[in-house]
Design a protein around this motif. Structure first.
Motif, PDB file in Angstrom:
ATOM      1  N   ILE A 120       9.447  -1.635  35.365  1.00 31.64           N
ATOM      2  CA  ILE A 120      10.700  -1.859  34.649  1.00 31.64           C
ATOM      3  C   ILE A 120      10.367  -3.211  34.051  1.00 31.64           C
ATOM      4  O   ILE A 120      11.180  -3.398  33.066  1.00 31.64           O
ATOM      5  N   HIS A 121      10.077  -4.180  34.657  1.00 35.98           N
ATOM      6  CA  HIS A 121       9.917  -5.371  34.327  1.00 35.98           C
ATOM      7  C   HIS A 121       9.012  -5.692  33.488  1.00 35.98           C
ATOM      8  O   HIS A 121       8.977  -6.795  32.823  1.00 35.98           O
ATOM      9  N   ASP A 122       7.773  -4.842  33.306  1.00 32.61           N
ATOM     10  CA  ASP A 122       6.682  -5.174  32.289  1.00 32.61           C
ATOM     11  C   ASP A 122       6.015  -3.963  32.010  1.00 32.61           C
ATOM     12  O   ASP A 122       4.888  -3.536  32.529  1.00 32.61           O
ATOM     13  N   PRO A 123       6.758  -2.974  31.305  1.00 35.94           N
ATOM     14  CA  PRO A 123       6.212  -1.604  31.140  1.00 35.94           C
ATOM     15  C   PRO A 123       4.907  -1.596  30.533  1.00 35.94           C
ATOM     16  O   PRO A 123       4.102  -0.582  30.881  1.00 35.94           O
ATOM     17  N   TYR A 124       4.491  -2.282  29.742  1.00 38.34           N
ATOM     18  CA  TYR A 124       3.181  -2.335  28.849  1.00 38.34           C
ATOM     19  C   TYR A 124       2.064  -2.624  29.621  1.00 38.34           C
ATOM     20  O   TYR A 124       0.826  -2.307  29.802  1.00 38.34           O
ATOM     21  N   ASP A 125       2.172  -3.706  30.817  1.00 43.81           N
ATOM     22  CA  ASP A 125       1.309  -3.993  31.502  1.00 43.81           C
ATOM     23  C   ASP A 125       1.081  -3.466  32.615  1.00 43.81           C
ATOM     24  O   ASP A 125       0.367  -3.760  33.561  1.00 43.81           O
ATOM     25  N   ARG A 126       2.215  -2.489  33.036  1.00 42.72           N
ATOM     26  CA  ARG A 126       1.919  -2.070  34.263  1.00 42.72           C
ATOM     27  C   ARG A 126       2.100  -0.382  34.161  1.00 42.72           C
ATOM     28  O   ARG A 126       2.719   0.274  34.985  1.00 42.72           O
ATOM     29  N   GLY A 127       1.234   0.056  33.119  1.00 40.21           N
ATOM     30  CA  GLY A 127       0.924   1.557  33.087  1.00 40.21           C
ATOM     31  C   GLY A 127       1.886   2.317  32.578  1.00 40.21           C
ATOM     32  O   GLY A 127       1.781   3.634  32.647  1.00 40.21           O
ATOM     33  N   ASN A 128       3.051   1.899  32.014  1.00 38.27           N
ATOM     34  CA  ASN A 128       4.097   2.661  31.209  1.00 38.27           C
ATOM     35  C   ASN A 128       4.274   2.231  29.859  1.00 38.27           C
ATOM     36  O   ASN A 128       5.079   2.585  29.293  1.00 38.27           O
ATOM     37  N   GLY A 129       3.277   1.883  29.181  1.00 40.32           N
ATOM     38  CA  GLY A 129       3.165   1.565  27.890  1.00 40.32           C
ATOM     39  C   GLY A 129       3.459   2.700  26.825  1.00 40.32           C
ATOM     40  O   GLY A 129       4.247   2.520  26.022  1.00 40.32           O
ATOM     41  N   ALA A 130       2.824   3.843  27.150  1.00 38.61           N
ATOM     42  CA  ALA A 130       3.019   5.084  26.224  1.00 38.61           C
ATOM     43  C   ALA A 130       4.731   5.385  26.332  1.00 38.61           C
ATOM     44  O   ALA A 130       5.155   5.812  25.345  1.00 38.61           O
ATOM     45  N   GLU A 131       5.399   5.442  27.351  1.00 38.32           N
ATOM     46  CA  GLU A 131       6.456   5.928  27.676  1.00 38.32           C
ATOM     47  C   GLU A 131       7.537   4.954  26.853  1.00 38.32           C
ATOM     48  O   GLU A 131       8.461   5.139  26.141  1.00 38.32           O
ATOM     49  N   ALA A 132       7.162   3.662  27.068  1.00 39.12           N
ATOM     50  CA  ALA A 132       7.987   2.637  26.590  1.00 39.12           C
ATOM     51  C   ALA A 132       7.761   2.570  24.977  1.00 39.12           C
ATOM     52  O   ALA A 132       8.869   2.651  24.155  1.00 39.12           O
ATOM     53  N   LYS A 133       6.583   2.951  24.279  1.00 39.04           N
ATOM     54  CA  LYS A 133       6.337   3.012  23.037  1.00 39.04           C
ATOM     55  C   LYS A 133       7.010   4.188  22.471  1.00 39.04           C
ATOM     56  O   LYS A 133       7.671   4.118  21.172  1.00 39.04           O
TER      57      LYS A 133
END
Length: 225
Positions: A180-193
């Motif tokens: 939650i603190h850094d979605p793109y660098d912690r494996g959740n970039g696709a969801e965030a995008k």
């Protein structure tokens, strides 16, 4: 004086919240005294005049991203969205957002100072100016210019479960754990995008290095008024 009186009389009754409130009253009075004795700070000048020659950036796109809570740094965005929504945010949020504007984006602290005054329901010129002077390292009692908040570390320390972020950045409510603190660098970039949350507009290390160099360069110029 408020804090000294409290030490003698124990006005806080041992309650941490009351002690914090007394401390904030002391800071408010302190900044009003600064304004009264050094009125040039209300003339768009830094208290520490040696910081007059810092060369600021004027990037409207980055200012818009900051002011709208679209920087790609969740804790910064949460703070700014709270400000825009209800005209208030915790002092920690103010420091994080202010530090990011000045030291990550290298935007003139006076732009941020004005934005806060236009949106804070508890806006007070002396306190607001003092707070921005602290964050920009240009004020009467500032943090050293080489102290640059890391938004990720601030987020993990003061919002460890991401509850604050999830409240004000709904795009990230589906992201669990420390991502939650850094979605793109912690494996959740696709969801965030997919949810419409932006990637970072600047890199922390690159911004830090640029800031340190710019401050050193500005302080090296001897002439100021």
């Amino acid at each position: 004086m408020a804090r000294d009186h409290n030490r003698i009389k124990r006005l806080d009754g041992g309650v941490e919240g009351i002690l914090t409130w007394i401390s904030e009253i002391a800071w408010r009075d302190f900044y009003k005294h600064v304004l009264a004795h050094w009125p040039y700070i209300c003339m768009n000048k830094p208290f520490k005049l040696e910081y007059t020659n810092i060369e600021w950036e004027y990037n409207q796109d980055q200012f818009e991203a900051w002011s709208k809570g679209r920087t790609g740094y969740p804790v910064v965005d949460a703070a700014m969205r709270q400000l825009n929504s209800c005209g208030w945010m915790h002092n920690r949020g103010r420091m994080i957002a202010a530090s990011f504007l000045v030291k990550h984006l290298l935007l003139d602290w006076r732009i941020g100072e004005r934005y806060f005054m236009e949106h804070l329901i508890d806006g007070d010129f002396a306190s607001n100016n003092g707070g921005w002077g602290f964050s920009a390292s240009t004020g009467v009692d500032p943090q050293p210019y080489f102290r640059i908040f890391n938004p990720l570390l601030q987020s993990e320390k003061f919002d460890p479960e991401g509850e604050y972020i999830k409240k004000w950045v709904p795009e990230l409510r589906g992201i669990a754990g420390k991502a939650i603190h850094d979605p793109y660098d912690r494996g959740n970039g696709a969801e965030a995008k997919k949810s419409g949350y932006p990637e970072r507009i600047v890199d922390h290390k690159e911004s830090r290095d640029r800031c340190l160099a710019r401050y050193k360069e500005g302080l090296g110029r001897k002439s100021y008024s």
